[in-house]
Design a protein around this motif. Structure first.
Motif: not given
Length: 691
Positions: A517-520, A537-543, A553-557, A590-598
Motif C-alpha cells: 500500500v502507498p503512503m505519503s 525537516g526530515t523523516f524515515a519510515v520503517y516496516v 515524500d511517498q513510500v510503499t508499505l 503533521t499528516y499522512l495520506g493515501m493509506f487510511n489507518f482508521s
C-alpha cells in the motif's frame, strides 16, 4: 460352503434346468448373461425373503403368502447347510496343539503391549500420564459396526477391504518347486512332501531337514515356479519349524534371474508372515532361508529344520477406501487434556492413511463425535498436529482504558493498577486471575505510540539506531504517550519539552494477506505571507524493522500476512541552515495520506505483549524506566509506572470443557488412488498417549 456360494450355485442350477427342460443345452455365455441378470436383483449372502406389502382391507393372495413362507424356509435351510458345512470344515482342520500355540502367542502379544505401556509412563519425559495400545490380534479394540476395513487376525494387520471379484490366487504345483542347500558340506532330506505346502490343509505341512557335521549358519532356498507369468502383489507363508528363520523373498520374470520384491523383502518368521508389495509380473518366486543355530543335535549330526504349512501367492485387489474406528480407549487418568499417537504402519506410494482422535461421550452417538486430525509422533512430514489438546478453551478480551495509583508503596515505588471503563480493576463475569490461562497484556489498542525528545538538528535522516542510543544513555529524556489511530499526527510538546523536535510514531497493523500500500507524508509548509513552500525537516519510515525508500515524500508499505510494525520518524528543523528551528515555529501537526489507518480492523501500538512477573520482581528487580513488565497482585493488574491515555487489552483463555472424560476414540481413514488397485496401506499398531 457359505451362504453366498450356496445361493449362486442354486441360481446357476435353475438356469441350466430351465434350458434343459426345453431341450436346449445352454452355452457358457448364456449362463453368464442370465446369472448377471439374477445378480442385479439379488445380493448373494443376504436373505432372499422380502415381505410383500399389501393395501389395507385388500384381498389376500394365497400364492404370495406361500411364496413368502417358501423364501423363509429356503433362507433357514441355507443358513443351516452353511453352518453344518463350516462347522465340519473347522472340526476337520482343528489342531489342538496349533490352537494352544495361537492362544499363547495372543497372550504374549497382550503382555508385550502392557509392558510397553508401563515403560512409556515410567520413563515419561513429555508429560504423558497414561498409554494404551490398539492392536489387532483380536477384534476387542475395533468398532465392528462402523469400521469398513479388513482386519487380518493372523498377521494382526489392517488393510483396505479386498475386492474379491478382481483378486486371484495363483495355482501352484509341488512338482514345480525346488529346495536347494546353499551351505557347503550339508545334506538335505524331505521329511514331508512339498505338496503339503500348497493344499490349504491346516493339518498337513512340508518339512525339510538339513544335516551338518559341525554347527554354524545354514543358508537354503526354495524356488517356486508358476505354469505361466502372473502379476502378483502378496505372498503368505505359514512357517513350520522349531525356531525362527530369516527369509528373503525375490521374484523372476524370465525364470532364471531373480530380483527382490519391492519394499521390505526380508522378515524373521516364527509363525506366519505376509509380504504385500506393488504389482510385479512374475514367473516364479524364491525364498532364501538363513538359520543361525541348529534345531537338534543327535549322534554328532547337527540338524536344521525348514518347512511350511501353507504357501499362497496372490494378485490382490482392494477397494479405494476404508475406515477404521476403535472402541473407546479408556485411560487411567480421570481427565484427559491432550492426546498424541504413535503408529506402526506401512504407506506405499499412491496410498494414504489419515488419523483422527475424538473424546468419547457415552451420552452421544459416535457418529456425532468431533474428530480432530492428528499425525503420528514419528511422522517426518506431518500433515496435521502431532498433539491434540482437548481442554477446549474460549478466548476472551478485556480492555483497561484507565490507570490509577493505589495507596500502596512497594520498595519506595507507588503501585499503579489498571481499571476498566466502569472503574473496576477485576475481570468481568465470573472470571478471576486464578482460573484464566495464557494471559497476555497488550498496550495501545487502536492507538499510535508517540515518543518525543530533543536532538540537535543536522539535516540528516532520523534512524532507529539514534533512538536505541537515546534509550541506552538517557532514557529519562524521552516522553512517551498514546494517541488515537488516524492520519493526523499531533506534535504537541509535553512535560516542558518546548524544544522537542525528534519524534517516533509506532503502530502495528494486522493484515489478512500479503499486500503493498502507498503512503505519503507531509513535511512541507506553505508560508501564509509569501506563498512559498518550505521543507521543515526530515523523516524515515520503517516496516518490520526495514527502512523504506522514499520518493517525492511517498513510500510503499510492504505488508505481510499477520502483524506488521510501522514506525514513522521525524526530525524537525531549519533545512536551509541545517540548524534548530525557533521553538515557536516548530509544527504542531503533521499528516499522512493515501493509506487510511482508521480503516484497519486490528491495530495496536506495540507488537509484543508485556511480560508478566511476580510483584516482588516488578518492584525490586526491574528498573522504574523499564515499562515492559506487569504483575497480577491482589486480583488486579499492576504496573511500575502510570501510563498516559493508553488503552490496554488483556487477552486470556478460560476452559469451556464442563464434561471431562478419560475415553478416547481413534479413527483411521485408509485410501488409495484409482489406478493402484493392487496397493493398500497397512496398520499394525496404534499407541495412544494421554496427557
Amino acid at each position: 460352503m457359505n451362504i453366498k456360494q450356496i445361493q449362486i450355485r442354486r441360481a446357476v442350477e435353475q438356469i441350466v434346468r430351465y434350458y434343459l427342460k426345453y431341450g436346449r443345452y445352454p452355452t457358457f455365455q448364456t449362463i453368464t448373461y442370465q446369472l448377471s441378470q439374477w445378480l442385479r436383483d439379488h445380493t448373494p449372502g443376504a436373505p432372499s425373503f422380502s415381505p410383500y406389502k399389501v393395501l389395507r382391507k385388500s384381498r389376500s393372495d394365497a400364492n404370495l403368502f406361500n411364496e413368502n413362507i417358501a423364501q423363509i424356509a429356503q433362507d433357514l435351510s441355507d443358513a443351516y447347510a452353511a453352518t453344518i458345512d463350516q462347522t465340519t470344515s473347522l472340526m476337520t482342520s482343528f489342531n489342538y496343539m496349533e490352537a494352544e500355540r495361537r492362544k499363547l502367542w495372543h497372550a504374549l502379544a497382550e503382555l508385550q503391549n502392557e509392558i510397553e505401556q508401563l515403560m512409556l509412563v515410567a520413563t515419561n519425559s513429555s508429560g504423558y500420564v497414561d498409554s494404551q495400545i490398539i492392536s489387532f490380534e483380536d477384534m476387542s479394540d475395533v468398532d465392528k459396526t462402523r469400521s469398513t476395513v479388513f482386519i487380518d487376525l493372523n498377521t494382526g494387520q489392517v488393510t483396505l477391504p479386498p475386492n474379491d471379484r478382481s483378486s486371484e490366487k495363483i495355482n501352484i504345483q509341488g512338482s514345480n518347486t525346488t529346495f536347494n542347500v546353499l551351505t557347503q558340506a550339508a545334506k538335505t532330506a524331505a521329511l514331508d512332501t512339498i505338496n503339503n505346502a500348497f493344499d490349504d490343509n491346516a493339518n498337513t505341512a512340508w518339512w525339510q531337514v538339513v544335516k551338518m557335521l559341525s554347527p554354524g549358519v545354514v543358508n537354503a532356498e526354495l524356488i517356486v515356479m508358476f505354469d505361466q507369468q502372473y502379476v502378483i502383489n502378496q505372498i503368505d507363508y505359514v512357517n513350520h519349524a522349531n525356531s525362527p528363520v530369516t527369509m528373503h523373498v525375490s521374484y523372476t520374470e524370465d525364470g532364471t534371474s531373480f530380483s527382490p520384491i519391492p519394499g521390505d523383502n526380508q522378515q524373521v518368521v516364527s509363525d506366519a508372515a505376509t509380504w504385500k508389495f506393488s504389482d510385479v509380473p512374475a514367473k516364479g518366486i524364491r525364498f532364501t532361508y538363513t538359520k543361525q543355530t541348529h534345531d537338534d543335535n543327535s549322534a554328532g549330526v547337527y540338524q536344521y529344520y525348514f518347512g511350511a504349512k501353507n504357501i499362497s501367492v496372490y494378485r490382490k485387489s482392494y477397494l479405494t477406501s476404508g475406515v477404521l474406528i476403535s472402541n473407546p480407549v479408556q485411560m487411567e487418568e480421570l481427565h484427559v487434556s491432550g492426546v498424541s499417537i504413535k503408529t506402526t504402519d506401512t504407506i506405499p506410494y499412491s496410498t494414504s492413511i489419515d488419523y483422527a482422535v475424538a473424546l468419547y461421550d457415552p451420552d452421544q452417538s459416535v457418529d456425532d463425535a468431533v474428530w480432530y486430525p492428528i499425525s503420528s509422533l514419528d511422522d517426518t512430514n506431518p500433515k496435521y498436529p502431532k498433539v491434540v489438546q482437548f481442554n477446549a478453551s474460549t478466548t476472551k478480551t478485556v480492555e483497561f482504558p484507565k490507570a490509577e495509583p493505589t495507596t500502596e508503596v512497594i520498595n519506595g515505588m507507588p503501585v499503579f493498577r489498571l481499571i476498566r471503563e466502569d472503574g473496576e480493576p477485576v475481570l468481568p463475569d465470573e472470571d478471576t486471575f486464578d482460573n484464566i490461562k495464557n494471559p497476555k497484556l497488550f498496550r495501545g489498542i487502536n492507538q499510535w505510540k508517540r515518543e518525543q525528545t530533543y536532538v540537535p538538528f543536522t539535516g540528516n535522516v532520523p534512524l532507529n539506531s539514534a533512538w536505541d542510543d537515546i534509550y541506552t544513555n538517557r532514557p529519562s529524556l524521552v516522553t512517551t504517550d498514546y494517541w488515537p489511530i488516524g492520519n493526523t499526527l499531533s506534535l504537541q510538546r509535553v512535560n516542558g519539552g518546548d524544544k522537542n523536535n525528534f519524534y517516533r510514531f509506532t503502530t502495528c497493523i494486522y493484515s489478512e494477506t500479503d499486500r503493498t500500500v502507498p503512503m505519503s507524508l507531509s513535511v512541507i509548509q506553505t508560508d501564509a505571507t509569501t506563498g512559498m513552500k518550505k521543507r521543515l525537516g526530515t523523516f524515515a519510515v520503517y516496516v518490520n524493522n526495514q527502512r523504506m525508500v522514499a520518493s517525492n515524500d511517498q513510500v510503499t508499505l510492504p505488508l505481510q500476512a499477520g502483524w506488521n510494525q510501522i514506525q514513522i520518524l521525524y526530525h524537525w528543523g531549519d533545512m536551509a541552515n541545517r540548524t534548530d528551528m525557533d521553538p515557536a515555529n516548530l509544527p504542531t501537526t503533521t499528516y499522512l495520506g493515501m493509506f487510511n489507518f482508521s480503516a484497519e480492523p486490528k491495530v495496536r501500538a506495540e507488537l509484543d505483549s508485556l511480560t508478566f512477573v511476580d510483584v516482588h520482581t516488578l518492584y525490586h528487580n526491574i528498573s522504574p524506566n523499564d515499562h515492559g513488565y506487569c504483575a497480577i497482585y491482589d486480583n488486579q493488574i499492576v504496573l511500575n509506572y502510570q501510563p498516559k491515555d493508553c488503552i490496554f487489552q488483556l487477552v486470556y483463555d478460560v476452559s469451556s470443557n464442563d464434561n471431562p472424560t478419560n475415553q478416547i476414540l481413534v479413527k483411521a481413514t485408509l485410501s488409495r488412488e484409482a489406478d493402484t488397485d493392487g496397493l493398500t496401506p497397512i496398520i499394525s499398531k496404534i499407541e495412544v498417549r494421554a496427557m
